[in-house]
Design an enzyme around this catalytic site. Sequence first.
Site, short mmCIF file in Angstrom:
data_model
loop_
_atom_site.label_atom_id
_atom_site.label_comp_id
_atom_site.label_asym_id
_atom_site.label_seq_id
_atom_site.Cartn_x
_atom_site.Cartn_y
_atom_site.Cartn_z
N PRO A 64 0.82 -1.21 0.00
CA PRO A 64 0.00 0.00 0.00
C PRO A 64 0.86 1.27 0.00
O PRO A 64 2.04 1.22 0.38
CB PRO A 64 -0.78 -0.10 1.31
N HIS A 93 -13.62 -13.15 12.59
CA HIS A 93 -13.83 -13.40 11.16
C HIS A 93 -12.57 -14.01 10.52
O HIS A 93 -12.63 -15.07 9.90
CB HIS A 93 -14.21 -12.07 10.48
N GLU A 94 -11.45 -13.37 10.73
CA GLU A 94 -10.21 -13.87 10.12
C GLU A 94 -9.79 -15.21 10.73
O GLU A 94 -9.25 -16.06 10.04
CB GLU A 94 -9.09 -12.84 10.23
P1 ADP Z 1 5.82 4.31 -0.63
O1 ADP Z 1 6.88 4.43 -1.67
O2 ADP Z 1 5.59 2.90 -0.18
O3 ADP Z 1 4.53 4.98 -0.99
P2 ADP Z 1 7.60 5.99 0.79
O4 ADP Z 1 8.84 5.18 0.75
O5 ADP Z 1 7.47 7.08 -0.20
O6 ADP Z 1 6.34 5.03 0.67
O7 ADP Z 1 7.41 6.56 2.27
C1 ADP Z 1 7.07 7.88 2.52
C2 ADP Z 1 7.72 8.36 3.80
O8 ADP Z 1 7.14 7.68 4.91
C3 ADP Z 1 9.18 8.06 3.88
O9 ADP Z 1 9.93 9.07 3.31
C4 ADP Z 1 9.42 7.97 5.37
O10 ADP Z 1 9.55 9.25 5.95
C5 ADP Z 1 8.13 7.40 5.88
N1 ADP Z 1 8.20 5.94 6.05
C6 ADP Z 1 7.46 5.01 5.38
N2 ADP Z 1 7.76 3.78 5.79
C7 ADP Z 1 8.73 3.90 6.72
C8 ADP Z 1 9.47 2.95 7.52
N3 ADP Z 1 9.25 1.64 7.43
N4 ADP Z 1 10.38 3.44 8.37
C9 ADP Z 1 10.61 4.77 8.47
N5 ADP Z 1 9.95 5.69 7.75
C10 ADP Z 1 9.02 5.28 6.89
ZN ZN Z 2 -13.48 -12.65 4.96
#
Ligand code: ADP
Ligand code: ZN
Length: 459
Positions: free
Chosen positions: A45, A267-268
């Site tokens: 997501p 449910h799950e």
């Molecule tokens: P996606 O590409 O999956 O849409 P992003 O990599 O662009 O997500 O994440 C957006 C921001 O959310 C990152 O720059 C970071 O600041 C934060 N973030 C998302 N997941 C993490 C994580 N697992 N650990 C630390 N920061 C995260």
């Molecule tokens: Zn179901």
Amino acid sequence: MTFADVAGAEEAKEELQEVIDFLKNPARIQSLGGRMPKGVLLVGPPGTGKTLLARAVSGEAGAPFFSISGSEFIEMFVGVGAARVRELFEQARPKAPCIIFIDELDAVGGARGVAPALGGHDEREQTLNQLLAEMDGFDPSTGVVVMAATNRPEILDKALLRAGRFDRQIVVDKPDLEARTAILRLHTRQVKVGSDVDLRVVAQRTPGFVGADLANIANEAAIRAVRHDHAAVTMADFEEAIDRVIAGPEKKHRVLDVAEKRRIAFHESGHTLVALTVPTGEPVHKVSIIPRGVAALGYTLQLPVAEKFLSTQAELKDQLAILLGGRVAEELALGDVSSGAHNDLEHASEIARSMVTQLGMNDKLGPLTFGRRRQLAFLGVAGDEERNYSEDTARLIDGEVRALIEEGQQRARDILSAPRPALDALAARLQEREVMDRDEVERLVREQEQAQPGPAGAP
Ligand code: ADP
Ligand code: ZN
Ligand code: MG
């Protein structure tokens, strides 16, 4: 950017470690006869850290990073996208070992020829074809790894997922409680946090939030603390930040109340226990009650042991029982059912109807097909039906479809009411943990079986 900048996502990091090892020393992997990764697709997501992970892989490996986003192609003139892809590969090749990253792959990689009537997909198709040609045209031993990210894997053109292209897929899921706590900790590293703040409590209040949301909360809380002249960020600052993000402009989050969480856990658990019990059930890889989106509140992820192209009648019947297991568990444990089972019912009805009308798996109707369909809906694309049978036959079909569904429901009921403690125990654990993997589920069920002398088949 390294793995230290990504909290949680342990499974994804583990799988990516191989790519890092390869980039650090392509020749070595090759001399050991290891398989070289060519295309790695990050699936999950929005906001779960896919882009972040791709950058971190490059940082960990010390390999240059060439990136482009699918969304950049959307409004380009015909031919420009394809040229841009060619250029990207040309730039990258001499810099190997390196990573080429295509963010939002679905924007270019949607299935070809799906909606030509909507006009102007030529550009996207050309871009996609160029990408496929580039991926086929390089030798992975040179040390170029193509990574891509998408949150809509289901719309990708199947050609992209074939061997030698993005044949390695890594799921980047929404973070569980532990991971949310870790992400909050990471994003408050530079912030002075008050002694009344318990980040675990903040994490508990935010099921279904992704890393991007949690980063946002940390930021909002700090801004509020400054505005209120606090010496450090307080719990009240966090509380308000959560509310702001929940109520945020997009209203994308539903926070589950305790009763809903309990219902989804049952449910799950129902799906899971039926899947573990029926003879042909695939192993349950993961079960989660973290909300995923509008349609799915929780999910039970089954992985096939081997890739399968055929389903037998017994397997389809088992599948019906598994699908109905969620609803049956709600009914058994909570006395009524909810709207949450809507997708399951739709899916089960499709399978049952196909068994009767398309697959000749019904004695009364025999090995005939009824109605012309372009393709079976549960195998992929939904087709429109053209009726070529009588009213009487239609009635017979409806009756037989209903009988199959009822049989599945009864099987689920038998399975779930026999070891009721297993259902209760699994649902309770799930409410507490939010996500359980295969080992945890199987361990818990085994414990229950040992505590409880076997109900089914016991004298
Ligand atoms: P996606 O590409 O999956 O849409 P992003 O990599 O662009 O997500 O994440 C957006 C921001 O959310 C990152 O720059 C970071 O600041 C934060 N973030 C998302 N997941 C993490 C994580 N697992 N650990 C630390 N920061 C995260
Ligand atoms: Zn179901
Ligand atoms: Mg991204």
